[in-house]
Design a protein around this motif. Structure first.
Motif, PDB file in Angstrom:
ATOM      1  N   ASN A 411      46.217 -40.666   0.097  1.00 45.65           N
ATOM      2  CA  ASN A 411      45.178 -40.846  -1.241  1.00 45.65           C
ATOM      3  C   ASN A 411      44.829 -41.371  -1.007  1.00 45.65           C
ATOM      4  O   ASN A 411      44.357 -41.973  -2.316  1.00 45.65           O
ATOM      5  N   ASN A 412      44.496 -42.217   0.457  1.00 47.82           N
ATOM      6  CA  ASN A 412      42.592 -42.905   0.949  1.00 47.82           C
ATOM      7  C   ASN A 412      42.196 -42.022   1.593  1.00 47.82           C
ATOM      8  O   ASN A 412      41.092 -42.794   2.612  1.00 47.82           O
ATOM      9  N   SER A 413      42.142 -40.589   1.425  1.00 50.54           N
ATOM     10  CA  SER A 413      41.674 -40.282   2.681  1.00 50.54           C
ATOM     11  C   SER A 413      40.977 -38.232   2.312  1.00 50.54           C
ATOM     12  O   SER A 413      41.380 -38.762   0.453  1.00 50.54           O
ATOM     13  N   TYR A 414      39.615 -38.463   1.689  1.00 52.36           N
ATOM     14  CA  TYR A 414      38.913 -36.815   1.338  1.00 52.36           C
ATOM     15  C   TYR A 414      38.614 -36.163   2.417  1.00 52.36           C
ATOM     16  O   TYR A 414      37.530 -36.491   3.748  1.00 52.36           O
ATOM     17  N   VAL A 415      38.403 -35.106   2.258  1.00 53.11           N
ATOM     18  CA  VAL A 415      37.415 -33.918   3.044  1.00 53.11           C
ATOM     19  C   VAL A 415      36.481 -32.868   2.272  1.00 53.11           C
ATOM     20  O   VAL A 415      37.826 -32.324   1.545  1.00 53.11           O
ATOM     21  N   ALA A 416      35.580 -32.575   2.604  1.00 52.24           N
ATOM     22  CA  ALA A 416      34.661 -31.726   1.294  1.00 52.24           C
ATOM     23  C   ALA A 416      33.739 -31.332   2.401  1.00 52.24           C
ATOM     24  O   ALA A 416      33.125 -31.816   2.949  1.00 52.24           O
ATOM     25  N   PRO A 417      33.281 -30.068   1.887  1.00 52.18           N
ATOM     26  CA  PRO A 417      34.217 -28.827   0.338  1.00 52.18           C
ATOM     27  C   PRO A 417      34.895 -28.289   0.974  1.00 52.18           C
ATOM     28  O   PRO A 417      34.947 -27.385  -0.060  1.00 52.18           O
ATOM     29  N   LEU A 418      36.023 -28.153   2.101  1.00 50.87           N
ATOM     30  CA  LEU A 418      36.455 -27.154   2.645  1.00 50.87           C
ATOM     31  C   LEU A 418      37.970 -27.583   1.368  1.00 50.87           C
ATOM     32  O   LEU A 418      38.147 -29.213   1.133  1.00 50.87           O
ATOM     33  N   GLN A 419      38.700 -26.490   1.610  1.00 54.29           N
ATOM     34  CA  GLN A 419      39.346 -26.318   1.124  1.00 54.29           C
ATOM     35  C   GLN A 419      41.265 -27.136   1.721  1.00 54.29           C
ATOM     36  O   GLN A 419      40.644 -26.661   3.735  1.00 54.29           O
ATOM     37  N   THR A 420      41.510 -27.795   1.419  1.00 54.24           N
ATOM     38  CA  THR A 420      42.396 -28.338   2.742  1.00 54.24           C
ATOM     39  C   THR A 420      44.103 -29.017   2.031  1.00 54.24           C
ATOM     40  O   THR A 420      44.430 -27.979   0.890  1.00 54.24           O
ATOM     41  N   ASN A 421      45.036 -29.215   2.486  1.00 47.71           N
ATOM     42  CA  ASN A 421      46.249 -28.969   1.974  1.00 47.71           C
ATOM     43  C   ASN A 421      47.161 -30.371   2.060  1.00 47.71           C
ATOM     44  O   ASN A 421      48.122 -30.658   2.131  1.00 47.71           O
ATOM     45  N   GLN A 422      45.487 -30.952   1.730  1.00 46.35           N
ATOM     46  CA  GLN A 422      46.275 -32.810   1.579  1.00 46.35           C
ATOM     47  C   GLN A 422      46.841 -32.983   0.544  1.00 46.35           C
ATOM     48  O   GLN A 422      47.795 -34.035   0.696  1.00 46.35           O
ATOM     49  N   GLY A 423      46.468 -32.397  -0.850  1.00 44.40           N
ATOM     50  CA  GLY A 423      47.415 -32.695  -1.507  1.00 44.40           C
ATOM     51  C   GLY A 423      48.976 -31.991  -1.750  1.00 44.40           C
ATOM     52  O   GLY A 423      49.907 -32.668  -1.862  1.00 44.40           O
ATOM     53  N   PHE A 424      48.859 -31.313  -0.789  1.00 46.68           N
ATOM     54  CA  PHE A 424      50.164 -30.013  -0.139  1.00 46.68           C
ATOM     55  C   PHE A 424      51.664 -31.135   0.216  1.00 46.68           C
ATOM     56  O   PHE A 424      52.662 -31.631  -0.213  1.00 46.68           O
ATOM     57  N   LEU A 425      50.437 -31.654   1.562  1.00 47.96           N
ATOM     58  CA  LEU A 425      51.320 -32.408   2.188  1.00 47.96           C
ATOM     59  C   LEU A 425      52.449 -33.841   1.825  1.00 47.96           C
ATOM     60  O   LEU A 425      52.652 -34.706   2.079  1.00 47.96           O
ATOM     61  N   PHE A 426      50.830 -33.937   0.733  1.00 53.09           N
ATOM     62  CA  PHE A 426      51.095 -35.609  -0.280  1.00 53.09           C
ATOM     63  C   PHE A 426      52.459 -35.149  -0.886  1.00 53.09           C
ATOM     64  O   PHE A 426      53.424 -36.099  -1.162  1.00 53.09           O
ATOM     65  N   GLU A 427      53.139 -34.418  -1.669  1.00 57.01           N
ATOM     66  CA  GLU A 427      53.799 -33.570  -2.420  1.00 57.01           C
ATOM     67  C   GLU A 427      55.275 -33.702  -1.570  1.00 57.01           C
ATOM     68  O   GLU A 427      56.402 -33.786  -2.306  1.00 57.01           O
ATOM     69  N   CYS A 428      54.621 -32.925  -0.403  1.00 61.53           N
ATOM     70  CA  CYS A 428      55.460 -32.748   1.125  1.00 61.53           C
ATOM     71  C   CYS A 428      56.464 -34.268   0.729  1.00 61.53           C
ATOM     72  O   CYS A 428      57.465 -34.113   0.758  1.00 61.53           O
ATOM     73  N   ALA A 429      55.921 -35.498   1.261  1.00 62.48           N
ATOM     74  CA  ALA A 429      55.722 -36.535   1.316  1.00 62.48           C
ATOM     75  C   ALA A 429      56.853 -37.592   0.421  1.00 62.48           C
ATOM     76  O   ALA A 429      58.047 -38.241   0.370  1.00 62.48           O
ATOM     77  N   ALA A 430      56.326 -36.367  -1.045  1.00 62.07           N
ATOM     78  CA  ALA A 430      57.065 -37.322  -2.221  1.00 62.07           C
ATOM     79  C   ALA A 430      57.805 -36.841  -2.635  1.00 62.07           C
ATOM     80  O   ALA A 430      58.365 -37.289  -3.623  1.00 62.07           O
ATOM     81  N   LEU A 431      58.724 -35.708  -2.430  1.00 65.01           N
ATOM     82  CA  LEU A 431      59.973 -35.103  -2.667  1.00 65.01           C
ATOM     83  C   LEU A 431      60.924 -36.001  -2.285  1.00 65.01           C
ATOM     84  O   LEU A 431      60.676 -36.957  -1.507  1.00 65.01           O
ATOM     85  N   ASP A 432      61.855 -36.311  -3.710  1.00 64.61           N
ATOM     86  CA  ASP A 432      63.355 -37.091  -3.515  1.00 64.61           C
ATOM     87  C   ASP A 432      63.647 -36.659  -2.163  1.00 64.61           C
ATOM     88  O   ASP A 432      64.687 -37.313  -1.895  1.00 64.61           O
ATOM     89  N   GLU A 433      64.475 -35.366  -1.877  1.00 62.10           N
ATOM     90  CA  GLU A 433      65.241 -34.340  -0.656  1.00 62.10           C
ATOM     91  C   GLU A 433      64.256 -35.262   0.159  1.00 62.10           C
ATOM     92  O   GLU A 433      65.213 -35.885   1.323  1.00 62.10           O
ATOM     93  N   PHE A 434      63.058 -35.347   0.827  1.00 61.15           N
ATOM     94  CA  PHE A 434      62.546 -35.686   1.841  1.00 61.15           C
ATOM     95  C   PHE A 434      62.255 -37.329   1.559  1.00 61.15           C
ATOM     96  O   PHE A 434      63.047 -37.665   3.033  1.00 61.15           O
ATOM     97  N   ALA A 435      62.667 -38.043   1.315  1.00 64.20           N
ATOM     98  CA  ALA A 435      62.933 -38.864   0.602  1.00 64.20           C
ATOM     99  C   ALA A 435      64.057 -39.738   0.768  1.00 64.20           C
ATOM    100  O   ALA A 435      64.526 -40.808   2.140  1.00 64.20           O
ATOM    101  N   HIS A 436      65.526 -38.648   0.434  1.00 62.41           N
ATOM    102  CA  HIS A 436      66.600 -39.110   0.807  1.00 62.41           C
ATOM    103  C   HIS A 436      67.207 -38.583   1.647  1.00 62.41           C
ATOM    104  O   HIS A 436      68.140 -38.508   1.694  1.00 62.41           O
ATOM    105  N   GLU A 437      66.219 -37.781   2.575  1.00 61.77           N
ATOM    106  CA  GLU A 437      66.597 -37.586   3.943  1.00 61.77           C
ATOM    107  C   GLU A 437      67.359 -36.223   3.714  1.00 61.77           C
ATOM    108  O   GLU A 437      67.957 -35.673   4.575  1.00 61.77           O
TER     109      GLU A 437
END
Length: 634
Positions: A411-437
């Motif tokens: 959430n403290n990084s950015y890349v432009a103007p390319l499209q990236t999977n950065q937001g997707f990575l955040f949502e993966c790491a934020a998943l309840d299932e991931f958080a709870h192993e």
């Protein structure tokens, strides 16, 4: 110690090797293709040698040119990195035959583990448990079909020479087997020059666990504990961590001991990884963990092992290749805390994660994390190679601390103007299932669209951009502003990365005062940045939104016809399945495009007729080139 090292690779791994070599006082030689003439690894090395055209097959995969470059520059040793020729036994032997040091395992060890079918047979003999399946020499469609039925669906088809998820297909039903086999073989042939496959039983709750091993020429083999690489998309690793969640001491001892036996069975030297698949339906258990394959090289995810053990695996590679023993004994190695790595790619989640090559105009990666990258501002992510931008690696005292550190870094990084999977990575790491192993290799597929970041900016993002705009861009001496601030609406062009522009009205808030630009807008709690040329970057949940304050309200190009089949990226047409005038049905495959070493099937958007066919097999096409046009059925 080696005095001069040639690195037979590129990008972030070449930069990673250069960093350690420099710390050890080892001079470095980079090699580069036409596309990489100005690449970061070329700029960082002490010397650089051009080895050919942009396609890897004409440069990085031409062993003779790499060896000639080593000879010409006086390099004593060759480090292959990972990918390219790193697991090519013939190349390793050619390096040795040229009187050079090979920074890797002996060619015989690479051959022993290079083909997945032979490796499984060897592991059985060494007492290492292997996944049920078929790895025989009869590669006929009839035999493979029969074996798949005997194993029971779903089954997994795997290229025997494969890796990185290439040449791999899960098949759920008998009627899909032949088509999947054909695609798998074609992709394997293109990527590895070998279209033979093996079959494995698909494990319904699979965890991908791998063990880092290290051997030397003195008969020593140690393990550096395990990593978990279960968070995957289409068999490609997305987020890796060490140690593995839910791993108890007894299971760790069993799996690591099996990994050491596997390495000793092939008289292993250097860095290697033994990959296992675990049936985690009842948690991690030693009797439900099976050998999959061995990677006879350094892995992409090696930094998480370094973070929890405190060792430099590249330094170990150079020392062992120089004839030294493994630097630490097994009892001297221990786990300290938790590490997680996320792979940041130039790819577009909204378009099926298709690569998004191009120039990087703005790049900021949170320096509180360990960043492994091969690019800087102004560099290109080109279409010839893997589109990785960086690996973002974090360490914490426990898993939750590391997970929170990863979310913060994304959430403290950015890349432009390319499209990236950065937001997707955040949502993966934020998943309840991931958080709870509660993770397995199918988690991302099950979550589907829930992991896709918002492509339209939420109001909080718009507000943050407006505040930054008012504070840092507008002329505060204008009479329309008062010391107390004023409600005001400003109209300016909005663009989300490089995908197009639209006009939005930003409703600014009261009470701001002018000041120097900074990365964080504390009033909104959202990271924002403003460049000198009036572009605002706002990142929320890892997704970066790019605002232009120049008032560019142009409509852009006319939208393509609904039936136009456009190339989603530069690539090569490797199959055309239809002809002009042919009737097609929705979802029917029209052609196959190969790009970034992967196949991409393009299908009919609806029932209709192929009114125009511009693509031909073997043709190289550019992004958004018209390949075919389908008109709706009457």
């Amino acid at each position: 110690m080696i005095a001069k090292l040639l690195i037979a690779n590129r990008g972030e791994i070449a930069c990673r090797i250069i960093r350690t070599a420099r710390a050890l006082g080892v001079a470095t030689v980079a090699v580069y293709s036409d596309a990489d003439a100005k690449a970061l690894h070329v700029r960082q090395a002490d010397e650089a040698v051009h080895i050919g055209p942009s396609p890897a097959a004409e440069s990085y995969l031409v062993g003779e040119r790499i060896i000639a470059a080593a000879k010409a520059t006086g390099a004593e040793a060759v480090h292959p990195g990972y990918g390219f020729l790193s697991e090519n036994a013939d190349f390793a032997q050619a390096v040795l035959d040229a009187g050079l040091i090979w920074v890797g395992p002996k060619p015989a060890s690479i051959r022993a583990m290079g083909l997945k079918d032979a490796a499984k047979q060897l592991m059985r003999a060494a007492g290492v448990p292997v996944t049920p399946g078929y790895d025989g020499s009869d590669q006929s469609v009839e035999r493979l079909t029969k074996e798949a039925e005997a194993i029971g669906y779903p089954v997994l088809i795997k290229a025997v020479a494969g890796g990185g998820g290439k040449g791999m297909r899960k098949v759920d039903a008998p009627e899909d087997f032949v088509a999947a086999l054909e695609s798998c073989r074609r992709e394997a042939k293109a990527s590895f020059g070998n279209d033979e496959v093996l079959l494995e039983k698909w494990i319904t709750s699979p965890r991908h666990i791998e063990v880092q091993v290290f051997g030397d020429a003195h008969g020593n083999v140690v393990h550096l504990f395990e990593r978990d690489c279960s968070l995957q998309r289409r068999h490609q690793k997305v987020i890796e961590e060490a140690p593995a969640p839910g791993m108890d001491a007894a299971t760790r001892e069993a799996i690591c001991a099996a990994a050491v036996r596997a390495a000793k069975a092939v008289d292993y030297e250097g860095a290697g990884t033994i990959e296992f698949i675990a049936d985690a339906s009842e948690g991690l258990r030693a009797d439900r963990i099976f050998f999959m394959e061995m990677n006879t090289r350094l892995q992409v995810e090696h930094p998480v092992t370094e973070e929890i053990t405190g060792v430099d695996l590249v330094e170990w590679q150079l020392r062992v290749a120089s004839g030294e023993p493994v630097p630490l004994r097994q009892e001297e190695l221990s786990i300290n805390g938790w590490a997680i790595e996320a792979r940041l790619y130039a790819e577009d989640p909204a378009k099926g994660f298709l690569p998004s090559p191009g120039r990087i105009d703005a790049l900021f990666l949170d320096n509180r994390a360990r960043i492994e990258t091969g690019v800087e501002d102004g560099d290109e992510v080109n279409a010839f190679y893997d589109p990785m931008i960086a690996k973002i690696v974090v360490h914490g005292e426990d898993r939750e601390a590391a997970r929170q550190a990863l979310l913060s870094a994304l959430n403290n990084s950015y890349v432009a103007p390319l499209q990236t999977n950065q937001g997707f990575l955040f949502e993966c790491a934020a998943l309840d299932e991931f958080a709870h192993e509660e993770l397995d290799t199918g988690l991302i597929e099950r979550e589907g669209d829930a992991l896709m970041p918002d492509t339209e900016p939420p109001q909080t993002v718009i507000d943050a951009a407006a505040r930054r705009y008012r504070r840092d861009y507008l002329d505060w001496s204008q009479p329309s502003f008062t010391p107390e601030g004023a409600l005001r609406s400003e109209l300016f062009g909005f663009r989300l990365n490089a995908d197009g522009r639209q006009t939005v009205v930003l409703h600014t808030s009261k009470g701001a005062k002018s000041g120097d630009s900074s990365r964080h807008d504390e009033d909104f709690g959202i990271p924002t940045t403003m460049t000198s040329d009036g572009v605002i970057f706002v990142t929320e949940r890892g997704q970066t939104y790019v605002f232009s304050v120049r008032g560019d309200n142009s409509e852009g190009a006319t939208a393509a016809h609904d039936g136009d089949i456009l190339a989603p990226m530069p690539g090569k047409v490797i199959a055309v399945d239809v002809s002009e005038g042919q009737a097609v049905t929705a979802g029917q495959r029209l052609l196959v495009l190969e790009a970034m070493k992967m196949e991409h099937a393009l299908t009919a958007p609806f029932d209709g007729v192929v009114a125009e066919l511009s693509a031909s097999e073997g043709a190289q096409v550019q992004v958004e080139a018209l390949l075919a046009r389908v008109v709706a059925a009457e």
